[in-house]
Design an enzyme around this catalytic site. Sequence first.
Site: not given
Ligand SMILES: CC(C)(COP(=O)(O)OP(=O)(O)OC[C@H]1O[C@@H](n2cnc3c(N)ncnc32)[C@H](O)[C@@H]1OP(=O)(O)O)[C@@H](O)C(=O)NCCC(=O)NCCS
Length: 151
Positions: A77, A110, A115, A122
């Site tokens: 996260a 998973e 999401n 991923y």
């Molecule tokens: C999922 C999560 C961990 C991504 O973290 P993040 O640091 O924002 O991700 P990154 O900046 O490394 O993003 C890498 C790529 O992922 C994809 N991505 C990330 N967030 C996205 C969004 N909201 N919508 C679409 N694509 C997304 C994009 O391809 C992105 O590349 P870009 O920014 O150049 O387009 C974050 O949104 C989060 O904490 N979510 C809540 C917790 C969660 O759901 N964890 C996973 C449980 S399975």
Amino acid sequence: MAKMAVNIKTRDMTADDLDDVLVIEGASFQIPWSRGIFLGEMAQPFCHDLVALVEGRIVGYICFAIVCDEIHLRNIAVHRDWKRCGAASELLSRMIAISSGKGARYGTLEVRKSNVAALELYKRFGFVVEGTRPSYYSEAGEDALIMWANF
Ligand SMILES: CC(C)(COP(=O)(O)OP(=O)(O)OC[C@H]1O[C@@H](n2cnc3c(N)ncnc32)[C@H](O)[C@@H]1OP(=O)(O)O)[C@@H](O)C(=O)NCCC(=O)NCCS
């Protein structure tokens, strides 16, 4: 809109990080991990827990286990103020580097079907959907997608 690139560092999580980690965890999940669960993870030799930092501030974390030649991604996260800055990507890259160094060749996780952010993240790291666990998330009856990657 994507934010500007920032300098993200990673290091092992410690118990002292948990106040910050739990704030992010609580804001990220409907059923957040407790302090005890994080401490339990950190106590396991096969589990690895990293934090991501920007200018010394914790902005995210990852928890994974290495079981034989498989990486099991257990938690990831990022703080809402630091999303789309590459923190999760940096954490996943470190996970793969550490695990590959220990002989892991596959990754699995998973994720909720809904999401999109996590699914897109991923996919970028080579994970593909290989199966479904129906109603895995019992509070909403939502399916989990099972993803695998070869490294
Ligand atoms: C999922 C999560 C961990 C991504 O973290 P993040 O640091 O924002 O991700 P990154 O900046 O490394 O993003 C890498 C790529 O992922 C994809 N991505 C990330 N967030 C996205 C969004 N909201 N919508 C679409 N694509 C997304 C994009 O391809 C992105 O590349 P870009 O920014 O150049 O387009 C974050 O949104 C989060 O904490 N979510 C809540 C917790 C969660 O759901 N964890 C996973 C449980 S399975």
